[in-house]
Design an enzyme around this catalytic site. Structure first.
Site, PDB file in Angstrom:
ATOM      1  N   GLY A  71     -28.449  26.136 -20.156  1.00 18.29           N
ATOM      2  CA  GLY A  71     -28.521  27.781 -20.293  1.00 18.29           C
ATOM      3  C   GLY A  71     -28.018  28.080 -18.923  1.00 18.29           C
ATOM      4  CB  THR A  72     -29.256  26.919 -15.560  1.00 18.97           C
ATOM      5  OG1 THR A  72     -30.429  27.328 -16.107  1.00 18.97           O
ATOM      6  CG2 THR A  72     -28.617  27.439 -14.179  1.00 18.97           C
ATOM      7  CD  GLN A 180     -38.128  30.077 -24.276  1.00 19.92           C
ATOM      8  OE1 GLN A 180     -38.934  29.655 -25.211  1.00 19.92           O
ATOM      9  NE2 GLN A 180     -38.453  28.781 -22.867  1.00 19.92           N
ATOM     10  CB  SER A 200     -30.647  25.392 -23.270  1.00 17.55           C
ATOM     11  OG  SER A 200     -30.826  23.950 -22.613  1.00 17.55           O
ATOM     12  CB  ALA A 201     -29.483  21.496 -27.404  1.00 19.14           C
ATOM     13  CB  THR A 238     -15.214  13.744 -20.607  1.00 20.91           C
ATOM     14  OG1 THR A 238     -13.995  13.204 -20.095  1.00 20.91           O
ATOM     15  CG2 THR A 238     -15.242  12.863 -21.998  1.00 20.91           C
ATOM     16  CB  CYS A 331     -37.143  26.645 -13.089  1.00 25.24           C
ATOM     17  SG  CYS A 331     -36.291  26.103 -14.969  1.00 25.24           S
TER      18      CYS A 331
END
Length: 382
Positions: A71-72, A180, A200-201, A238, A331
């Site tokens: 996400g960042t 979220q 974000s996974a 990659t 964070c």
């Protein structure tokens, strides 16, 4: 000692099916997706299948999904390119965004001479939509709105469609950090005319180090990371095939099980809030986070009626008893300033009291809640 993980807003436990799938990919699909031989083509097929899976669920084109490290990176890509390449001169945001957005905005203010306006907030942390409309109509400068769908500390919800509609009416770009909410809420991006989102996974039981940006076609965004032509020229490097397939697997399972798991987690949150009220009648819930209708069902931010100097001691005691929770965003771990989100919505007196974010998943149980309540009761009489 019993272990209780109530910090799923920081990161989630990876599903076993995801681990199995990723392991298989690492064993069998080790070709570079950019290679033209059969090994490379097999890996490329996995990447493109994952892209199509995500796009179909979000009701967008596969070409509008760009894989990132999380996400960042997705937030940075959108904000930086919007200013550098799209001519954005003003950003409208809020002071309770994730630091991936706030610190990027600070960088842009310092280095690209943009202006920034912060929308006012209601007492519960939701956006004041009237003020947002005033800001949108107050300038003819090319602008971008960046507001998160689900706040990562208090769970306040943004009306995405309402904001997107306001932005469209004023010819303003709209970016939302949906880190979220993806995997926890259904989003139809044809119905919601947002221009960019970030995901974000590891927030929906997938691996860390992978996510995606949705970038509306013909946006004009350019790459932030330069090198090869991967991701249609928007993200060189990659592709981490095993991570992308892990993301896809977690994404599919999250939505396949959404109704059942959402009910289980919602019921658990209500039970926890009720038990906390019984145990500590003077307790309050920051940002109205106990309200299951108006905040994310995955988290509860609690202000305890303890002395101000007990914050660190409370976290230490919970950790000592095997309970994982947090003061807020992971964070900010190690920061002595406290939560920037709570600083915006709480009085000075309440801000000094111990506040803890508990965040849940379908792996949690009522027995977990009961154990935490007993630990908290024991702490209160120390």
């Amino acid at each position: 000692m019993k272990k209780v993980y109530f910090d799923s807003a920081a990161t989630t436990k990876i599903r076993e099916d995801v681990i199995t799938k990723m392991t298989d990919v690492m064993s069998e699909y080790y070709g570079n997706p950019s290679s033209s031989h059969s090994f490379g083509r097999s890996s490329k097929t996995l990447v493109e299948t994952a892209r199509k899976t995500i796009a179909k669920r979000l009701n967008v084109s596969a070409s509008e999904i760009v894989f990132t490290s999380g996400g960042t990176e997705a937030d940075n890509l959108v904000l930086l390119s919007a200013v550098k390449d799209l001519g954005v001169k003003r950003i409208i945001s809020s002071k309770i965004e994730h630091h991936a957005v706030l610190h990027t905005i600070d960088f842009l203010v310092d280095n690209y001479n943009i202006s920034v306006d912060y929308v006012s907030l209601e007492d519960n942390g939701t956006v004041n939509y009237s003020h947002l409309q005033q800001l949108l109509e107050s300038s003819e400068e090319k602008s971008l709105v960046s507001l998160m769908h689900v706040n990562n500390e208090i769970g306040s919800l943004l009306d995405l469609k309402r904001v997107a509609t306001l932005c469209k009416a004023t010819n303003t770009l709209f970016h939302s950090d949906t880190v979220q909410s993806i995997g926890h809420y259904e989003l139809d991006l044809q119905d919601i005319p947002v221009d960019f989102i970030a995901s974000s996974a590891h927030k929906f039981h997938g691996p860390k180090g992978v996510g995606f940006a949705f970038i509306r076609k013909h946006s004009g965004l350019h790459a932030m990371i330069h090198g090869g032509e991967q991701e249609r020229g928007l993200r060189a490097g990659t592709e981490a095939v095993h991570n992308i397939v892990g993301l896809e697997t977690a994404f599919k399972l999250a939505y396949q099980n959404l109704e059942l798991e959402r009910k289980a987690v919602s019921d658990l949150k209500i039970y926890f809030a009720t038990e906390l009220k019984h145990a500590f009648p003077k307790i309050t819930f920051n940002g109205d986070s106990s309200n299951i209708e108006h905040t994310a069902y995955t988290m509860l931010n609690v202000c305890f009626p303890f002395e101000a100097n007990k914050t660190q001691l409370l976290l230490f005691q919970l950790d000592l008893k095997g309970i994982a929770c947090s003061r807020g965003s992971a964070c900010q771990s190690g920061s002595q300033k406290g939560s920037h989100v709570l600083a915006e919505i709480l009085s000075d007196e309440d801000f000094k009291k111990p506040s803890i974010r508990f965040s849940f998943s379908h792996y949690n149980t009522k027995e977990d809640v009961d154990y935490v309540i007993e630990v908290l009761k024991a702490f209160a009489v120390q």
